[in-house]
Design an enzyme around this catalytic site. Structure first.
Site, PDB file in Angstrom:
ATOM      1  N   GLY A 309       0.831  -1.190   0.000  1.00 13.58           N
ATOM      2  CA  GLY A 309       0.000   0.000   0.000  1.00 13.58           C
ATOM      3  C   GLY A 309       0.870   1.245   0.000  1.00 13.58           C
ATOM      4  N   GLU A 310       0.360   2.319   0.599  1.00 14.98           N
ATOM      5  CA  GLU A 310       1.068   3.596   0.725  1.00 14.98           C
ATOM      6  C   GLU A 310       1.263   4.304  -0.619  1.00 14.98           C
ATOM      7  OE1 GLU A 310       4.860   3.119   2.652  1.00 14.98           O
ATOM      8  OE2 GLU A 310       4.032   1.953   4.312  1.00 14.98           O
ATOM      9  N   GLY A 311       0.814   3.714  -1.731  1.00 18.64           N
ATOM     10  CA  GLY A 311       1.108   4.272  -3.040  1.00 18.64           C
ATOM     11  C   GLY A 311       2.453   3.851  -3.585  1.00 18.64           C
TER      12      GLY A 311
END
Length: 346
Positions: A309-311
């Site tokens: 996640g987190e980009g």
């Protein structure tokens, strides 16, 4: 425009199609921007963070809810994977408090205020095992807030944006949304998230099954705001709004992983054309992501087994998108380089 772009791509000093998916990306970016000379200017990653009431039960997540706030502070202090990748590739990073169960203040220590956006909708959502996660009014307000954040980025000159998220328990919301929208059985949508073991995974599936039945989610398949209000998260709602505004601004949208794709499912229900602005960064290691990508008829750039996640996937894909645009802009044509092209044969 498509014919002009294709002519330009095919007349570069290379065999036809030899740059593979980069040629497809060059075409797509040109079509999004409406030009045969596309450019990636000031790319941004926006990480939306929010807490989920169900996480407090411990039934769907091995990490405590407090990790959401701790990771937001890690982002703001530059210590997370997304920070590393954004620094490496000169990508502007924004961290949005969409609804974390923590009071950060207007500009947390360790980061300048322009990188932290206080958009808090509340101290996390309610536990959707007991009732709706939020009201429909709040869900709509979160969508609108996501739009305003992207509108500001577009106004500053950025024309490429990727979205990330942080929120303990948000793979559970994403799984419920995915199953409701796609019709895929819930058990095939639920993955290990932050790393549950086999026993915890079965508990997670059983728990989410209760929420699925309680809120009668199949009935909400075509009602994105209602679906968000029942089992969504503040960060997912804001991300859905961000997608919608980015498409409105004719920005290149870089889609990250499982949760980011679930938010896109909701945005697509509101505006089906949003997907034409999207480049899909990677196939997540989360089990439902590949099925979700198939539903979206999406091809991804990277297959790295990531599920952070987190980009992070979006940040790694942006340099490839830049490469696609740069070859279209800077690579010589057969004519300009004086290189012989394929001769017609009979």
């Amino acid at each position: 425009m498509r014919e002009q772009l294709l002519h330009k791509i095919n007349n570069k000093t290379k065999p036809l199609g030899s740059l593979g998916l980069l040629e497809t990306i060059a075409m797509q970016v040109g079509m999004i921007q409406g030009t045969t000379s596309p450019a990636i200017n000031q790319p941004h990653i926006v990480v939306f963070a929010g807490d989920h009431g169900i996480a407090e039960t411990g039934l769907v997540n091995p990490y405590p809810q407090a990790v959401t706030a701790q990771m937001v502070l890690n982002f703001l202090n530059g210590g997370a994977a997304i920070n590393v990748f954004c620094r490496q590739h000169n990508i502007t990073l924004h961290v949005v408090d969409a609804g974390v169960n923590h009071a950060f203040g207007p500009a947390p220590a360790g980061q300048s205020g322009d990188r932290f956006i206080d958009a808090k909708m509340g101290l996390g959502t309610a536990n959707y095992l007991e009732g709706p996660a939020m009201s429909e009014t709040t869900a709509t307000a979160a969508i609108e807030k996501g739009k305003s954040i992207v509108q500001a980025i577009a106004g500053s000159g950025g024309n490429c944006v990727g979205f990330g998220e942080m929120g303990i328990g948000n793979t559970s919301s994403a799984s419920l949304i995915m199953s409701a929208v796609t019709g895929i059985p819930l058990a095939a949508c639920v993955g290990r998230g932050t790393g549950v073991n086999d026993e915890q995974l079965q508990t997670k599936i059983n728990t989410l099954g209760q929420a699925y039945a309680l809120h009668r989610l199949p009935e909400l398949r075509h009602q994105p705001v209602a679906l968000l209000s029942r089992v969504g998260g503040f960060e997912i709602a804001m991300m859905a709004g961000a997608y919608l505004q980015a498409a409105e601004e004719k920005m290149v949208i870089v889609v990250d992983g499982f949760i980011a794709s679930a938010a896109l499912l909701l945005a697509q229900l509101i505006n089906p054309s949003v997907v034409s602005h999207c480049i899909f960064a990677h196939t997540s290691g989360e089990q439902g992501h590949e099925k979700m990508l198939q539903h979206l008829q999406a091809t991804t750039l990277l297959h790295l087994g990531m599920r952070l996640g987190e980009g992070t996937g979006a940040a790694l894909a942006i340099p490839l998108i830049r490469s696609a645009v740069n070859f279209l802009q800077e690579m010589a044509s057969f004519e300009s380089a004086g290189v012989s092209n394929i001769e017609a044969t009979t």
